[in-house]
Scaffold this motif. Structure first.
Motif, PDB file in Angstrom:
ATOM      1  N   LEU A 142      -2.044   1.376  -7.725  1.00 25.81           N
ATOM      2  CA  LEU A 142      -2.428   2.375  -6.744  1.00 25.81           C
ATOM      3  C   LEU A 142      -1.197   2.904  -6.024  1.00 25.81           C
ATOM      4  CD1 LEU A 142      -5.362   0.373  -5.102  1.00 25.81           C
ATOM      5  CD2 LEU A 142      -5.578   2.178  -6.826  1.00 25.81           C
ATOM      6  N   LEU A 143      -1.342   4.084  -5.452  1.00 25.10           N
ATOM      7  CA  LEU A 143      -0.281   4.664  -4.638  1.00 25.10           C
ATOM      8  C   LEU A 143      -0.839   4.955  -3.257  1.00 25.10           C
ATOM      9  CD1 LEU A 143       2.664   5.671  -4.633  1.00 25.10           C
ATOM     10  CD2 LEU A 143       1.794   7.935  -5.202  1.00 25.10           C
ATOM     11  N   VAL A 144      -0.216   4.357  -2.235  1.00 23.64           N
ATOM     12  CA  VAL A 144      -0.557   4.643  -0.848  1.00 23.64           C
ATOM     13  C   VAL A 144       0.409   5.715  -0.361  1.00 23.64           C
ATOM     14  CG1 VAL A 144      -0.766   3.713   1.482  1.00 23.64           C
ATOM     15  CG2 VAL A 144      -1.358   2.286  -0.479  1.00 23.64           C
TER      16      VAL A 144
ATOM     17  N   LEU B  44      -2.855  -4.833  -0.977  1.00 25.40           N
ATOM     18  CA  LEU B  44      -3.236  -3.500  -0.532  1.00 25.40           C
ATOM     19  C   LEU B  44      -3.286  -3.385   0.986  1.00 25.40           C
ATOM     20  CD1 LEU B  44      -4.176  -0.629  -1.038  1.00 25.40           C
ATOM     21  CD2 LEU B  44      -6.508  -1.502  -1.360  1.00 25.40           C
ATOM     22  N   GLU B  45      -3.930  -4.327   1.655  1.00 29.73           N
ATOM     23  CA  GLU B  45      -4.088  -4.217   3.099  1.00 29.73           C
ATOM     24  C   GLU B  45      -2.739  -4.217   3.811  1.00 29.73           C
ATOM     25  OE1 GLU B  45      -5.890  -3.267   6.393  1.00 29.73           O
ATOM     26  OE2 GLU B  45      -6.970  -3.511   4.495  1.00 29.73           O
ATOM     27  N   GLY B  46      -1.846  -5.094   3.380  1.00 22.82           N
ATOM     28  CA  GLY B  46      -0.519  -5.132   3.989  1.00 22.82           C
ATOM     29  C   GLY B  46       0.263  -3.860   3.758  1.00 22.82           C
ATOM     30  N   GLU B  47       0.136  -3.283   2.572  1.00 21.03           N
ATOM     31  CA  GLU B  47       0.856  -2.043   2.282  1.00 21.03           C
ATOM     32  C   GLU B  47       0.255  -0.870   3.048  1.00 21.03           C
ATOM     33  OE1 GLU B  47       3.567  -2.211   1.154  1.00 21.03           O
ATOM     34  OE2 GLU B  47       3.779  -3.449  -0.619  1.00 21.03           O
ATOM     35  N   LEU B  48      -1.045  -0.860   3.244  1.00 19.34           N
ATOM     36  CA  LEU B  48      -1.665   0.173   4.071  1.00 19.34           C
ATOM     37  C   LEU B  48      -1.121   0.108   5.495  1.00 19.34           C
ATOM     38  CD1 LEU B  48      -5.371  -0.044   2.843  1.00 19.34           C
ATOM     39  CD2 LEU B  48      -3.919   1.985   2.700  1.00 19.34           C
ATOM     40  N   THR B  49      -1.037  -1.105   6.029  1.00 17.63           N
ATOM     41  CA  THR B  49      -0.523  -1.286   7.392  1.00 17.63           C
ATOM     42  C   THR B  49       0.915  -0.800   7.495  1.00 17.63           C
ATOM     43  OG1 THR B  49      -1.992  -3.174   7.769  1.00 17.63           O
ATOM     44  CG2 THR B  49      -0.048  -2.982   9.190  1.00 17.63           C
ATOM     45  N   ALA B  50       1.742  -1.197   6.518  1.00 13.46           N
ATOM     46  CA  ALA B  50       3.147  -0.797   6.540  1.00 13.46           C
ATOM     47  C   ALA B  50       3.298   0.708   6.391  1.00 13.46           C
ATOM     48  CB  ALA B  50       3.904  -1.520   5.427  1.00 13.46           C
TER      49      ALA B  50
ATOM     50  N   VAL C 213       3.676   1.609  -3.631  1.00  9.92           N
ATOM     51  CA  VAL C 213       2.985   1.325  -4.888  1.00  9.92           C
ATOM     52  C   VAL C 213       2.364  -0.057  -4.769  1.00  9.92           C
ATOM     53  CG1 VAL C 213       3.228   0.980  -7.371  1.00  9.92           C
ATOM     54  CG2 VAL C 213       4.547   2.775  -6.230  1.00  9.92           C
ATOM     55  N   VAL C 214       1.088  -0.163  -5.118  1.00  9.08           N
ATOM     56  CA  VAL C 214       0.349  -1.424  -5.021  1.00  9.08           C
ATOM     57  C   VAL C 214      -0.073  -1.846  -6.423  1.00  9.08           C
ATOM     58  CG1 VAL C 214      -1.647  -2.602  -4.024  1.00  9.08           C
ATOM     59  CG2 VAL C 214      -0.484  -0.800  -2.729  1.00  9.08           C
ATOM     60  N   ARG C 215       0.344  -3.049  -6.829  1.00  7.00           N
ATOM     61  CA  ARG C 215       0.013  -3.547  -8.161  1.00  7.00           C
ATOM     62  C   ARG C 215      -0.932  -4.747  -8.113  1.00  7.00           C
ATOM     63  NH1 ARG C 215       3.281  -0.817 -11.520  1.00  7.00           N
ATOM     64  NH2 ARG C 215       5.198   0.045 -10.650  1.00  7.00           N
ATOM     65  N   GLU C 216      -1.177  -5.274  -6.918  1.00  5.55           N
ATOM     66  CA  GLU C 216      -2.107  -6.384  -6.749  1.00  5.55           C
ATOM     67  C   GLU C 216      -3.037  -6.058  -5.593  1.00  5.55           C
ATOM     68  OE1 GLU C 216       0.075  -9.937  -6.132  1.00  5.55           O
ATOM     69  OE2 GLU C 216       1.131  -9.848  -8.063  1.00  5.55           O
ATOM     70  N   LEU C 217      -4.345  -6.303  -5.781  1.00  6.74           N
ATOM     71  CA  LEU C 217      -5.307  -5.976  -4.730  1.00  6.74           C
ATOM     72  C   LEU C 217      -5.015  -6.726  -3.443  1.00  6.74           C
ATOM     73  CD1 LEU C 217      -8.758  -5.748  -6.561  1.00  6.74           C
ATOM     74  CD2 LEU C 217      -7.393  -3.894  -5.586  1.00  6.74           C
TER      75      LEU C 217
END
Length: 690
Positions: A166-168, A188-194, A181-185
């Motif tokens: 996925l791409l945030v 995802l939450e941590g990358e959304l926050t960042a 870029v998210v490669r593990e579910l």
């Protein structure tokens, strides 16, 4: 809509329908783009006004403007992102128009409205068009309705493993900020926050969205130019696939190796997007092209792009001049200027690609590029040549507050292969004395066989990074030791020959039993150490590498002076230009030649005792501001590589991870605290339990 594909006439918008003639332009930006706009303004006979934060008080764009207005402070939020201060500066300086450049407020509809509300000309698209494309989520809705192909946004709460990767992305702004870029579910939450935090800091808007990430895709964008008389020009496409951290590094036009049908589809989709929102001025419609050749709309940048010079080189069109004339009300000719040849641009950054692209602030002692044909302007008659658009000059300091880009180097030639060769050659011979740069990576990327064969995608740099940042083949350390010898000989000449430039000529090498002079250097950025042993005598230079020293068998000294050393290496004469900066700590030496370019720190003959830092210390790799700390406290156990805190420097976010598995015994970092390079941020005591 007409495409540009043949020989250029250099046409520009006609004067028909001109509503208002601009006399003075304030550029609401800094650095390279401000200098670029000023160059065109001077050509058109338009006065220029700069704005500057305190850190930019002596910057080149300030010196070159007819007038300049201070924006108190340094942080972008206090200076270049303050619409009220920028409008007030334009009014105070008597400007009657504002050019936003790129970045900062260039795609802020409220700023555009504030400019026009003050009675000033906005050199950009209508605020409504800016607003329509300003939110990437809203832009996707509009483009979907216009029949432009795109990725559908995904609900973060409903994605599954089958949706990966996925791409945030940040809904506002660009430049790779707020993008993950998210490669593990689980991540995802941590990358959304960042991503939300980074987007809010960069653009004042923390909205993000999620979409599929296309592995192996190419990033191709289409340049458009439209007037208020219903004419839209499509000025070809650019390939921008070579990226780091989702920011472009090398761009070229035309995009190599794409089918004529795909090129036509891209151009037609870009024209539809432009007409759909009633766009005027220069803009860029960006697409991802999947491995199977299908295009997907990414976004529309409602401004001038960083990489606009390559389009100027192939069309002969000054896009800044075109922006100004369209803003004055001029009409475009029915057809755009056709294009010719190939142009390629490389962005030169003060950063270390081998250390996670860490920005490298510091003094820029010297910045020179040989054989430049023009600066900030279209190449004369589009002959094969080299263009330089630089935001800095030698003698300036590279600070921590803004983007680390130093310059753009652009080459044009009749063919792609010739343009690539010219660009690599110019970069290789640049005199860059100061912070570590990405110059070597650029040269190696341009000469990589996959690049030469146009096997391009957005993962190119990541995939080839070890080869592009490591030693450039087995000869690199060998060449480095000759540069170290030149540095040592130049130092001796500087210390002992104040009367004349030449120390010795046509000397020979022979073995001697006496103790040599010894000098030690550390190469930057790889950290390799060289110990050079030598003695000067009536017969010339005697080599004595000594135990652990460098071996210089087969080398003969031709001449040595404080700034120039000539060596005969196995029968081939090599000239080394040497520059020493004794006012730095440690002393730094730069050695340049077509044979090798090296930077060294001078080491003491006997290393002094070093200040001790606790084992397991996390040291700040650069000056910056602590923007976030993980949920840890002293006494907690942490795993090696686990993110502990985040630094922001030069408009990028950098993760500081645990250096070992163990116990966090000390945490000195605080959110909002500014730290210097080498500052201890935390200490992790290694877990020695078997």
């Amino acid at each position: 809509m007409t495409d540009a594909t043949t020989t250029s006439t250099g046409d520009t918008p006609s004067d028909a329908g001109q509503a208002r003639q601009i006399r003075s332009v304030l550029v609401a930006n800094r650095g390279e783009i401000a200098r670029r706009v000023f160059r065109t303004c001077r050509t058109l006979g338009i006065a220029t006004v700069a704005v500057y934060a305190d850190a930019d008080a002596e910057a080149a764009h300030v010196r070159e403007a007819d007038a300049a207005v201070r924006l108190p402070g340094n942080a972008p939020a206090d200076t270049y992102l303050r619409a009220d201060l920028l409008v007030a500066a334009a009014v105070a300086a008597g400007a009657d128009a504002v050019h936003p450049g790129y970045g900062f407020l260039s795609e802020n509809a409220d700023f555009a409205r504030a400019v026009t509300a003050a009675g000033l000309v906005w050199i950009g698209p209508p605020p409504d068009a800016v607003e329509a494309m300003g939110s990437k989520t809203r832009a996707k809705e509009l483009m979907d309705g216009a029949g432009v192909p795109l990725f559908a946004a995904l609900d973060p709460g409903r994605v599954t493993a089958s949706d990966l990767p996925l791409l945030v992305k940040a809904a506002a702004g660009g430049g790779g900020r707020g993008m993950r870029v998210v490669r593990e579910l689980a991540a995802l939450e941590g990358e959304l926050t960042a991503a939300r935090a980074e987007a809010a800091a960069a653009f004042g808007d923390g909205e993000v969205f999620v979409e599929p990430y296309a592995e192996g895709a190419r990033h191709i964008e289409v340049q458009v130019l439209a007037d208020a008389h219903d004419t839209v020009w499509v000025l070809g496409e650019r390939d921008c696939s070579l990226q780091r951290r989702h920011q472009k590094v090398i761009e070229e036009t035309p995009a190599p190796g794409i089918a004529d049908g795909l090129r036509r589809d891209l151009h037609e989709a870009a024209a539809r997007a432009t007409r759909t929102i009633g766009y005027t001025g220069a803009g860029t419609v960006e697409f991802l092209v999947s491995r199977d050749g299908r295009p997907y709309f990414l976004e529309m940048n409602t401004r001038l792009q960083v990489e606009h010079p390559v389009t100027e080189c192939v069309t002969g069109l000054d896009l800044v001049a075109a922006q100004i004339r369209v803003a004055e009300g001029a009409a475009l000719d029915p057809s755009p200027p056709p294009s010719r040849g190939h142009a390629i641009e490389a962005r030169l950054y003060a950063e270390d690609p081998g250390r996670d692209w860490q920005p490298q602030p510091g003094a820029l002692h010297r910045f020179e590029l040989p054989d430049v044909d023009t600066e900030f302007a279209v190449l004369p008659e589009r002959t094969a040549g080299l263009r330089l658009d630089a935001g800095v000059t030698g003698g300036e300091a590279i600070g921590v507050h803004y983007d680390p880009m130093l310059a753009k180097v652009i080459a044009w030639a009749p063919t792609r292969a010739e343009a690539v060769r010219r660009l690599a050659h110019a970069l290789e011979r640049a005199r860059l004395h100061g912070p570590v740069t990405n110059r070597d990576l650029l040269v190696r990327a341009l000469r990589h066989p996959d690049f030469g064969a146009a096997r391009l995608d957005t993962g190119f740099l990541g995939r080839h990074l070890p080869a592009l940042t490591g030693a450039a083949g087995p000869e690199a350390p060998d060449r480095g030791r000759f540069a170290a010898l030149a540095a040592a000989l130049a130092d001796t000449a500087r210390r002992t020959s104040a009367a004349g430039p030449v120390l010795v000529r046509l000397g020979g090498w022979r073995n001697v039993p006496s103790q040599p002079q010894v000098k030690r250097f550390r190469s930057e950025p790889d950290g390799r150490e060289y110990e050079v042993g030598y003695r000067l005598g009536r017969a010339g230079l005697d080599a004595a590498g000594g135990e652990g020293g460098e071996d210089y068998a087969g080398v003969r000294l031709v001449s040595a002076a404080p700034h120039r050393v000539v060596l005969d290496i196995d029968g081939v004469r090599r000239t080394f230009e040497v520059a020493t900066y004794a006012d730095t700590s440690p002393v730094r030496v730069f050695v340049d030649s077509p044979f090798v370019s090296s930077a060294f720190s001078v080491l003491p003959r006997f290393a002094p005792p070093q200040e001790q830092t606790p084992q397991g210390s996390l040291l700040a790799p650069m000056p910056g501001t602590v923007i976030r700390i993980g949920e840890f406290s002293p006494g907690d156990r942490v795993e090696k590589g686990r993110p502990l805190l985040w630094l922001e420097a030069m408009k990028m976010e950098h993760v500081i991870t645990a250096p070992t598995t163990g116990t966090l015994t000390e945490l000195t970092a605080e959110v909002g605290r500014q730290v210097d390079v080498g500052a201890v941020l935390a200490v992790v005591k290694e877990d020695t339990t078997p």
